[in-house]
Write a protein that holds these residues in place. Structure first.
Motif, PDB file in Angstrom:
ATOM      1  N   MET A   1     -28.749  -9.458 -40.059  1.00  0.00           N
ATOM      2  CA  MET A   1     -29.989  -9.236 -40.821  1.00  0.00           C
ATOM      3  C   MET A   1     -30.869  -9.706 -38.999  1.00  0.00           C
ATOM      4  O   MET A   1     -31.386  -9.635 -38.521  1.00  0.00           O
ATOM      5  CB  MET A   1     -30.420  -9.734 -41.768  1.00  0.00           C
ATOM      6  N   GLN A   2     -30.340 -11.037 -38.570  1.00  0.00           N
ATOM      7  CA  GLN A   2     -30.667 -11.669 -37.245  1.00  0.00           C
ATOM      8  C   GLN A   2     -30.635 -10.705 -36.442  1.00  0.00           C
ATOM      9  O   GLN A   2     -30.922 -10.404 -35.204  1.00  0.00           O
ATOM     10  CB  GLN A   2     -30.090 -12.994 -37.154  1.00  0.00           C
ATOM     11  N   ALA A   3     -28.933  -9.764 -36.386  1.00  0.00           N
ATOM     12  CA  ALA A   3     -28.937  -9.513 -34.889  1.00  0.00           C
ATOM     13  C   ALA A   3     -29.724  -7.510 -35.038  1.00  0.00           C
ATOM     14  O   ALA A   3     -30.470  -7.726 -34.040  1.00  0.00           O
ATOM     15  CB  ALA A   3     -27.459  -8.734 -35.243  1.00  0.00           C
ATOM     16  N   ARG A   4     -30.038  -7.546 -36.108  1.00  0.00           N
ATOM     17  CA  ARG A   4     -31.358  -6.239 -35.888  1.00  0.00           C
ATOM     18  C   ARG A   4     -32.512  -6.629 -35.836  1.00  0.00           C
ATOM     19  O   ARG A   4     -32.893  -6.019 -34.378  1.00  0.00           O
ATOM     20  CB  ARG A   4     -31.133  -5.608 -37.795  1.00  0.00           C
ATOM     21  N   PHE A   5     -32.326  -8.071 -36.060  1.00  0.00           N
ATOM     22  CA  PHE A   5     -33.625  -8.940 -35.925  1.00  0.00           C
ATOM     23  C   PHE A   5     -34.112  -8.687 -34.066  1.00  0.00           C
ATOM     24  O   PHE A   5     -35.412  -8.263 -33.613  1.00  0.00           O
ATOM     25  CB  PHE A   5     -34.537 -10.018 -36.559  1.00  0.00           C
ATOM     26  N   ASP A   6     -33.293  -8.763 -33.919  1.00  0.00           N
ATOM     27  CA  ASP A   6     -33.859  -9.280 -32.592  1.00  0.00           C
ATOM     28  C   ASP A   6     -33.574  -8.082 -31.264  1.00  0.00           C
ATOM     29  O   ASP A   6     -34.348  -7.882 -30.193  1.00  0.00           O
ATOM     30  CB  ASP A   6     -31.844 -10.289 -31.889  1.00  0.00           C
ATOM     31  N   VAL A   7     -32.272  -6.971 -31.987  1.00  0.00           N
ATOM     32  CA  VAL A   7     -32.583  -5.437 -31.249  1.00  0.00           C
ATOM     33  C   VAL A   7     -33.490  -4.730 -31.398  1.00  0.00           C
ATOM     34  O   VAL A   7     -34.602  -4.101 -30.570  1.00  0.00           O
ATOM     35  CB  VAL A   7     -31.570  -5.193 -32.072  1.00  0.00           C
ATOM     36  N   LEU A   8     -34.975  -5.879 -32.721  1.00  0.00           N
ATOM     37  CA  LEU A   8     -35.663  -4.556 -33.111  1.00  0.00           C
ATOM     38  C   LEU A   8     -36.699  -5.799 -32.511  1.00  0.00           C
ATOM     39  O   LEU A   8     -37.959  -4.986 -31.615  1.00  0.00           O
ATOM     40  CB  LEU A   8     -35.924  -4.317 -34.645  1.00  0.00           C
ATOM     41  N   THR A   9     -36.866  -7.020 -32.219  1.00  0.00           N
ATOM     42  CA  THR A   9     -37.971  -7.556 -31.724  1.00  0.00           C
ATOM     43  C   THR A   9     -37.707  -7.945 -29.746  1.00  0.00           C
ATOM     44  O   THR A   9     -38.529  -8.215 -29.333  1.00  0.00           O
ATOM     45  CB  THR A   9     -37.552  -8.969 -31.527  1.00  0.00           C
ATOM     46  N   ARG A  10     -36.718  -7.088 -29.250  1.00  0.00           N
ATOM     47  CA  ARG A  10     -36.269  -6.999 -27.773  1.00  0.00           C
ATOM     48  C   ARG A  10     -37.440  -6.349 -27.218  1.00  0.00           C
ATOM     49  O   ARG A  10     -37.814  -7.035 -25.969  1.00  0.00           O
ATOM     50  CB  ARG A  10     -34.923  -6.942 -27.544  1.00  0.00           C
ATOM     51  N   PRO A  11     -37.852  -4.959 -27.337  1.00  0.00           N
ATOM     52  CA  PRO A  11     -39.180  -4.935 -27.203  1.00  0.00           C
ATOM     53  C   PRO A  11     -40.192  -5.480 -26.978  1.00  0.00           C
ATOM     54  O   PRO A  11     -40.918  -5.500 -26.131  1.00  0.00           O
ATOM     55  CB  PRO A  11     -38.739  -2.830 -27.440  1.00  0.00           C
ATOM     56  N   LEU A  12     -40.147  -5.552 -28.052  1.00  0.00           N
ATOM     57  CA  LEU A  12     -41.788  -6.232 -28.565  1.00  0.00           C
ATOM     58  C   LEU A  12     -41.532  -7.829 -27.321  1.00  0.00           C
ATOM     59  O   LEU A  12     -42.839  -7.803 -26.736  1.00  0.00           O
ATOM     60  CB  LEU A  12     -41.782  -6.900 -29.611  1.00  0.00           C
TER      61      LEU A  12
ATOM     62  N   THR B   1     -40.427  -8.676 -24.522  1.00  0.00           N
ATOM     63  CA  THR B   1     -40.175  -7.611 -23.748  1.00  0.00           C
ATOM     64  C   THR B   1     -41.636  -6.947 -22.979  1.00  0.00           C
ATOM     65  O   THR B   1     -42.553  -7.281 -22.135  1.00  0.00           O
ATOM     66  CB  THR B   1     -39.281  -6.545 -22.960  1.00  0.00           C
ATOM     67  N   ALA B   2     -42.090  -6.737 -23.826  1.00  0.00           N
ATOM     68  CA  ALA B   2     -43.550  -6.229 -24.202  1.00  0.00           C
ATOM     69  C   ALA B   2     -44.829  -7.556 -23.978  1.00  0.00           C
ATOM     70  O   ALA B   2     -45.804  -6.801 -23.190  1.00  0.00           O
ATOM     71  CB  ALA B   2     -44.033  -5.462 -24.881  1.00  0.00           C
ATOM     72  N   LEU B   3     -44.367  -8.305 -24.902  1.00  0.00           N
ATOM     73  CA  LEU B   3     -44.939  -9.370 -24.710  1.00  0.00           C
ATOM     74  C   LEU B   3     -45.335 -10.393 -23.409  1.00  0.00           C
ATOM     75  O   LEU B   3     -46.419 -10.555 -22.780  1.00  0.00           O
ATOM     76  CB  LEU B   3     -45.124  -9.977 -25.698  1.00  0.00           C
TER      77      LEU B   3
ATOM     78  N   VAL C   1     -47.751  -8.296 -21.017  1.00  0.00           N
ATOM     79  CA  VAL C   1     -48.741  -8.673 -21.310  1.00  0.00           C
ATOM     80  C   VAL C   1     -48.908  -9.902 -20.494  1.00  0.00           C
ATOM     81  O   VAL C   1     -50.335 -10.098 -20.002  1.00  0.00           O
ATOM     82  CB  VAL C   1     -48.991  -8.629 -23.010  1.00  0.00           C
ATOM     83  N   ARG C   2     -48.179 -10.745 -20.734  1.00  0.00           N
ATOM     84  CA  ARG C   2     -49.023 -12.313 -20.056  1.00  0.00           C
ATOM     85  C   ARG C   2     -49.141 -11.993 -18.509  1.00  0.00           C
ATOM     86  O   ARG C   2     -49.603 -12.904 -18.344  1.00  0.00           O
ATOM     87  CB  ARG C   2     -47.674 -13.203 -21.242  1.00  0.00           C
ATOM     88  N   ALA C   3     -47.541 -11.808 -18.726  1.00  0.00           N
ATOM     89  CA  ALA C   3     -47.816 -11.295 -16.604  1.00  0.00           C
ATOM     90  C   ALA C   3     -48.788 -10.211 -16.008  1.00  0.00           C
ATOM     91  O   ALA C   3     -49.472 -11.526 -15.086  1.00  0.00           O
ATOM     92  CB  ALA C   3     -46.934 -10.456 -16.116  1.00  0.00           C
ATOM     93  N   LEU C   4     -49.362  -9.834 -17.098  1.00  0.00           N
ATOM     94  CA  LEU C   4     -50.376  -8.699 -16.601  1.00  0.00           C
ATOM     95  C   LEU C   4     -51.186  -9.546 -16.910  1.00  0.00           C
ATOM     96  O   LEU C   4     -53.079  -9.787 -15.737  1.00  0.00           O
ATOM     97  CB  LEU C   4     -50.729  -7.452 -17.319  1.00  0.00           C
ATOM     98  N   GLN C   5     -51.894 -10.174 -17.872  1.00  0.00           N
ATOM     99  CA  GLN C   5     -52.812 -11.257 -17.925  1.00  0.00           C
ATOM    100  C   GLN C   5     -53.198 -12.483 -16.949  1.00  0.00           C
ATOM    101  O   GLN C   5     -54.417 -12.540 -16.534  1.00  0.00           O
ATOM    102  CB  GLN C   5     -52.718 -11.932 -19.530  1.00  0.00           C
ATOM    103  N   ALA C   6     -52.011 -12.873 -16.549  1.00  0.00           N
ATOM    104  CA  ALA C   6     -52.201 -14.220 -15.339  1.00  0.00           C
ATOM    105  C   ALA C   6     -52.353 -12.974 -14.009  1.00  0.00           C
ATOM    106  O   ALA C   6     -53.605 -14.066 -13.412  1.00  0.00           O
ATOM    107  CB  ALA C   6     -50.441 -15.145 -15.422  1.00  0.00           C
ATOM    108  N   ASP C   7     -52.241 -11.946 -14.031  1.00  0.00           N
ATOM    109  CA  ASP C   7     -51.946 -10.937 -12.977  1.00  0.00           C
ATOM    110  C   ASP C   7     -53.650 -11.272 -12.601  1.00  0.00           C
ATOM    111  O   ASP C   7     -54.363 -11.274 -11.736  1.00  0.00           O
ATOM    112  CB  ASP C   7     -51.390 -10.588 -12.884  1.00  0.00           C
TER     113      ASP C   7
END
Length: 225
Positions: free
Chosen positions: A79-90, A92-94, A97-103
């Motif tokens: 389940m942790q491996a599946r969760f990591d796979v699912l949350t990896r795009p999130l 990256t997106a986060l 978003v933080r980089a864009l906010q800082a810029d």
């Protein structure tokens, strides 16, 4: 000749009874031996079966507990491996978003700095247009940090501002030698005294002020100008 005494055999019933008693003792002994062996066999068999049953039961319980722990661990890891796979795009997106906010915040602060600089320049320009004599106060401040000049002081000004100062404050203009210099922008002024030359204009003061503002808002000195 000696007289012979006839021998009397024991009664047959007595002999038979003795034989019977001897036979009973052997049979009893044989029975005891057989019973002892049967008891040992039965006890060994029952003990083996009981031990085997208890061992199987304990092994089953232990094996079931170990299996449950291993199953839970493997399921959690999966389940942790599946969760990591699912949350990896999130993640990256986060991060993006933080980089864009800082810029965005950095660009916004840069715009604020530029706006402050433009407003400050405009205010100075307007003040000098209305009261160019204020440049003489900057000359006084600059001369205070320079050694005495027995041969006089030369003040280089923008031609328009130099003419207006002579018109608005002729008595003060006579204290020094005012020299028009077309290379100087409005608000700029250079002073020569005692063999030394100093910048008494507004630009270097404004640059020092904007450097402080930029350092506070952006964290780095502004070298764009």
């Amino acid at each position: 000749m000696k007289a012979c005494r006839p021998y009397r055999f024991p009664p047959l019933s007595q002999k038979a009874g003795a034989l019977v008693r001897q036979g009973d003792a052997a049979q009893v002994q044989a029975s005891l031996a057989e019973g002892f062996q049967q008891g040992m066999d039965t006890g060994y068999r029952e003990g083996f079966e009981s031990g085997l049953g208890n061992g199987r039961a304990e092994g089953f319980v232990q094996g079931r507990a170990d299996g449950l722990v291993q199953g839970v661990t493997e399921a959690r890891q999966e389940m942790q491996a599946r969760f990591d796979v699912l949350t990896r795009p999130l993640d990256t997106a986060l991060t993006e978003v933080r980089a864009l906010q800082a810029d965005y915040q950095a660009a916004l602060r840069k715009e604020v700095v530029d706006l402050v600089a433009k407003v400050a320049r405009q205010v100075i320009r307007c003040e000098l247009a209305l009261q160019p004599v204020q440049l003489l106060a900057l000359v006084d401040e600059t001369l205070a940090s320079m050694p005495p000049a027995p041969n006089g002081v030369e003040v280089y000004l923008n031609p328009e501002e130099c003419q207006r100062i002579r018109e608005l404050a002729p008595e003060r203009a006579q204290q020094w030698s005012l020299i028009p210099d077309a290379r100087l922008e409005p608000g700029e002024c250079r002073v020569k005294a005692g063999g030394q030359e100093a910048d008494a204009g507004c630009r270097q003061r404004l640059d020092a002020f904007m450097e402080q503002v930029t350092s506070q808002l952006l964290g780095v000195p502004d070298t764009s100008e």
